[in-house]
Design a protein around this motif. Structure first.
Motif, mmCIF file in Angstrom:
data_model
loop_
_atom_site.group_PDB
_atom_site.id
_atom_site.type_symbol
_atom_site.label_atom_id
_atom_site.label_comp_id
_atom_site.label_asym_id
_atom_site.label_seq_id
_atom_site.Cartn_x
_atom_site.Cartn_y
_atom_site.Cartn_z
ATOM 1 N N UNK A 155 124.949 100.616 12.625
ATOM 2 C CA UNK A 155 125.118 101.625 13.666
ATOM 3 C C UNK A 155 126.589 101.942 13.876
ATOM 4 N N UNK A 156 127.412 100.880 13.799
ATOM 5 C CA UNK A 156 128.854 101.066 13.945
ATOM 6 C C UNK A 156 129.376 101.976 12.828
ATOM 7 N N UNK A 213 132.250 111.079 12.295
ATOM 8 C CA UNK A 213 133.523 111.821 12.250
ATOM 9 C C UNK A 213 133.669 112.623 10.962
ATOM 10 N N UNK A 254 134.243 116.655 12.644
ATOM 11 C CA UNK A 254 135.632 116.652 13.134
ATOM 12 C C UNK A 254 136.675 116.403 12.040
ATOM 13 N N UNK A 263 131.702 106.460 21.226
ATOM 14 C CA UNK A 263 132.748 107.259 20.612
ATOM 15 C C UNK A 263 132.138 108.473 19.904
ATOM 16 N N UNK A 273 128.207 100.990 22.930
ATOM 17 C CA UNK A 273 129.023 100.447 21.835
ATOM 18 C C UNK A 273 128.765 98.950 21.650
ATOM 19 N N UNK A 274 128.917 98.480 20.410
ATOM 20 C CA UNK A 274 128.881 97.043 20.137
ATOM 21 C C UNK A 274 130.188 96.554 19.536
ATOM 22 N N UNK A 275 131.105 97.454 19.221
ATOM 23 C CA UNK A 275 132.367 97.031 18.599
ATOM 24 C C UNK A 275 133.270 96.425 19.668
ATOM 25 N N UNK A 335 138.940 111.048 18.816
ATOM 26 C CA UNK A 335 138.432 112.200 19.566
ATOM 27 C C UNK A 335 138.275 111.861 21.045
#
Lengths: 223, 662
Positions: free
Chosen positions: A84-85, A92, A165, B576, B600-602, B649
């Motif tokens: 997912x990360x 982007x 982007x 993000x 988020x998990x980061x 962004x």
């Protein structure tokens, strides 16, 4: 004189018990190899076939994605969903979600593995000239797997959203399925993993079994 | 003669000399002549550093990415906060808001209001605190790194901080009393958090004229029962003891042999009531007039039994054991101490209590064994309230003369004690002459390390546990005067790191850390590997106030805005680099309940969230879910945005809240 084919030192016409045992064993050796390949294939489903590590300054440990035969996941640590990360980062550059990749292949993977194992079992116990054909899917599976992976990597890299982007700085690309690549600030390192090595070993066993079966058959027919 | 010149021996000698000149001497001369500016020796020369400075640098310099060995939790005084500082680098790691709203953490600006409101007294909103003594939770007399407690001297409150996320979880107040000082200190297994009161007051916030001080005013000590399961103080199992109005000061919990007892010094046995404007002696003179004050010895185990047996009375809904009951049940004993002292510090083995003289150049050491013997023998004297007083001779082990203004004592692993000398601006190292410490040296002063300036408390690495680490000591200096570049008339405090690793008189100041924002009053230093802080919240949708997943948390794909009459619910996610939804349309008169979940998990992917004009700013850490409410009072268009630079962004991470006029 079939009994003497593999024991050339034995010139006696009398049946040799040892030679007879080894002959029976040899008859079943290819079957054993097929079944071993089937076992390796079963084991491989619990192991990753392929992995990619993305390295960037802000991810000191790297982001690791592991691809199993039927699913995609992150690294061994369950704290974070790396896929997912990576998807989040990929938005982007306009890449599609990795969870959507090879959906069909992943959905048929387990039935496919069961089918290949079944075919190997049939080939192991039904010793006919043509039954080697039943081992071909399992024999080629590691290479079909990599080819399909390469297809999807290319598909993902080449089909970026032109309105993303970062579309002006990241052009469509083909990520290497093995070795290092670079995408933006990320260095990628891709490698085949333990599951894939198991099925390659299985392919080698199948190939060896086929060669043995044919050489034995060849020897017997020339006898 | 000429032949001799060319002898083989001469040639060899000549070659050797030449080799020496070209190989060893010349390069040195050349290097020095070149002014090698990258060479550390020349940097040292350029900056005018001594070898001692270099030693200090080598002992403290911590390269990028290398972790500190210790974390110091320092109170931030009237800032109402707590600071977490890495040691030996002395890098500030974290500010923890406790009693005071703070916008970086969003504390009091949309989040944390329910915790701040717990600290309101009688409905009066209180939005600052004077944090004094942090106390780490302990297991068997050792810091366990799980919880941190901190007292607010100004309003007599205690807060609980969870060290999994370094955030304040609870604020409690004993309604019977309105100030404290001797807190917080924990018992060896964190059964109780001790909060000693300070200035005498009528109980329960009542009014009483100062002329009735002796009869109508009291002292107070509160024992807060901590429940590790819930991570909260259990008010219903907490109780207090009324004390004489002697201005109890610093307290400490007994450990090992003295476990179950609590000790506090006091400094107004004179019961001076001031009134300089009426021609009375001012407090500063009045409270120091008598030759002695009283060390308080409190039998907490017995007090707990009295409380549980119903021996406490109700004061404003809180259970308080009256002074007469304490006297009757033998819960409280007094012993004389040098006038107006400071600190009651229990030695690592729990066998001695050290009182700093403050106005007396000695530390007075009391023996717990002698106290028990004196109590068993039966005290012969009583104070003005009938509290039994043990004679000084019967309980004192010894006195050590250290210098002017001894305040607070901590301990190391070599059998030394360290006492801050406020007036001398120095730290005294002295040997504890008892068995198990340094009997070879006896009770004596070893050395004094000058510090800059006006040192208050000290903190040594795990220095108030059963097994101090030694190695490092921090002097919390009140004045910095000339230590730093001038930033105007308001100067920072100066926290000085001191090397105490070597025995004898070898102590060295290693580092000066200016602290701005408040006065760090007291600190505790814990081994960093005992802290097990979360990298991100365990699950997405986490509510830090409850440390569970919040049922109101929003998942991606389920965001939206719903209306029920005038009540509008906004359900939002942040990742993000966008918030969903980005358009929030409401009307003047709406009551808005707004939940944002950071999915988020980061690690470090924190998002801020600000709504201008409406005075809202949040810090939403990875996994965190925050729900806040407000009234849409003003029409207009309000550009909400992420206040924590999160990504490339980040500036695009915004949206519009459109409030239509009625």
């Amino acid at each position: 004189m079939a009994a003497n084919v593999l024991s050339p030192s034995n010139s006696s016409a009398a049946p040799n018990t040892a030679a007879s045992t080894s002959r029976r064993w040899l008859k079943w050796l290819p079957s054993l190899l097929y079944l071993s390949a089937a076992v390796l294939m079963i084991l491989s489903t619990a192991l990753p076939y392929w992995a990619m590590v993305l390295q960037a300054p802000q991810y000191p440990g790297g982001l690791k994605m592991r691809v199993f035969v039927n699913y995609i996941t992150g690294d061994e640590d369950p704290k974070m969903d790396e896929v997912r990360e990576i998807d989040g980062l990929n938005h982007y550059i306009g890449m599609k979600s990795l969870y959507d990749a090879a959906r069909l292949e992943r959905s048929i993977a387990i039935p496919g593995v069961i089918l290949m194992i079944a075919l190997l079992a049939v080939a192991a116990f039904w010793q006919r000239r043509w039954t080697w054909l039943l081992t071909v899917p399992a024999l080629l599976f590691p290479f079909i797997y990599l080819a399909d992976l390469a297809f999807w990597m290319n598909h993902y890299g080449q089909n970026l959203d032109p309105y993303a982007p970062l579309s002006s700085s990241i052009q469509p690309f083909t990520p290497p399925i093995l070795g290092e690549g670079v995408i933006g600030q990320f260095k990628t390192v891709a490698s085949v993993e333990s599951g894939w090595y198991l099925i390659v070993l299985g392919s080698a066993l199948i190939a060896l079994g086929g060669v043995l079966r044919f050489s034995r058959r060849g020897a017997r027919s020339s006898d | 003669m000429i032949k001799h010149w060319f002898s083989l021996k001469s040639l060899v000698m000549g070659a050797a000399i030449a080799a020496l000149i070209f190989g060893v001497v010349a390069p040195k001369v050349i290097t020095n002549a070149q002014d090698g500016s990258t060479d550390w020796q020349s940097i040292m020369a350029q900056r005018g550093l001594t070898e001692a400075d270099l030693r200090a640098a080598v002992m403290t310099y911590t390269p990028s990415g290398v972790m500190d060995e210790y974390v110091m939790f320092a109170s931030a005084g009237q800032g109402g906060q707590v600071l977490a500082i890495g040691m030996p680098s002395m890098r500030l790691l974290r500010l923890i808001s406790v009693f005071t709203p703070e916008s970086w953490q969003g504390y009091g600006y949309g989040a944390g209001n329910e915790i701040l409101d717990q600290g309101n007294i009688d409905g009066k909103e209180i939005r600052w605190g004077d944090t004094h003594h942090p106390a780490l939770s302990e297991t068997n007399g050792e810091y366990d790194g799980q919880w941190l407690f901190i007292g607010d001297k100004a309003n007599g409150r205690v807060a609980v901080i969870d060290l999994r996320d370094f955030e304040t979880k609870q604020i409690v107040h004993n309604p019977a009393f309105l100030n404290d000082h001797g807190g917080t200190f924990v018992t060896p297994n964190t059964e109780y958090i001790v909060e000693g009161g300070q200035y005498g007051l009528p109980l329960g916030g009542d009014y009483a004229p100062i002329e009735n001080y002796k009869d109508a005013y009291s002292g107070m000590i509160t024992f807060w029962k901590f429940d590790r399961e819930t991570g909260r103080i259990d008010m219903s199992k907490s109780f207090a003891m009324e004390l004489p109005p002697y201005w109890q000061d610093l307290c400490d919990s007994g450990k090992s042999v003295s476990e179950g007892w609590v000790f506090c010094n006091s400094f107004n046995a004179e019961m001076a009531t001031g009134g300089i404007e009426k021609g009375n002696p001012p407090f500063e003179a009045g409270v120091s007039r008598g030759a002695v004050d009283y060390l308080h010895m409190i039998n907490l185990k017995a007090a707990e039994a009295v409380f549980q047996a119903g021996g406490a009375v109700d004061v404003k809904g809180f259970k308080v054991i009256p002074l007469e009951k304490s006297i009757e049940a033998g819960l409280l004993y007094l012993a004389p101490e040098p006038r107006s002292p400071h600190g009651a510090d229990v030695t690592p083995k729990g066998d001695f209590i050290v009182i700093g003289g403050k106005l007396d150049p000695h530390v007075t050491i009391y023996s717990f064994a002698k106290m028990m013997a004196a109590i068993a023998a039966g005290p012969t004297e009583k104070d003005a309230f009938g509290v039994p007083v043990l004679s000084l001779e019967s309980v004192m082990e010894t006195q050590v003369e250290l210098g002017l203004g001894p305040l607070h004592t901590v301990f190391d692993d070599q059998g030394y004690a360290y006492t801050s000398l406020f007036l001398d601006s120095a730290v005294a190292r002295w040997s504890i002459g008892a068995e198990g410490y340094r009997p070879q040296d006896g009770w004596k002063l070893i050395n004094k390390t000058p510090v800059q300036y006006n040192v208050g408390h000290l903190a040594a690495a795990e220095g108030d546990t059963a097994t101090p680490d030694g190695r490092f000591l921090v002097a919390l200096n009140k004045w910095s005067v000339d230590r730093f570049l001038s930033t105007g008339p308001l100067l920072p405090q100066n926290l000085q790191l001191i090397d105490i690793s070597q025995p004898g008189d070898k102590t060295q100041i290693l580092y000066d850390l200016p602290i701005t924002g408040a006065e760090p009053h007291y600190a505790q230093i814990i081994k960093a590997d005992k802290l097990k802080a979360w990298e991100v919240y365990p699950e997405v949708g986490w509510n830090p106030a409850t440390q569970t997943v919040d049922p109101r948390a929003v998942t991606q794909g389920t965001e939206g805005i719903t209306r029920d009459g005038k009540n509008v619910t906004v359900r939002m996610t942040a990742v993000r680099s966008h918030m969903t939804p980005e358009h929030v349309e409401i009307q003047v008169g709406d009551h808005v309940t707004w939940t944002i979940t950071n999915v988020e998990r980061a690690r470090d992917a924190t998002h801020g969230f600000a709504i201008p004009f409406y005075n809202i700013n949040l810090s939403i850490e990875p996994g965190e879910s925050i729900t806040f409410e407000f009234e849409a009072t003003h029409a207009g268009v309000f550009s909400f945005y992420c206040t924590e630079f999160c990504s490339a962004l980040h500036l695009e991470m915004m949206g519009y809240m459109m409030v239509k006029p009625e």
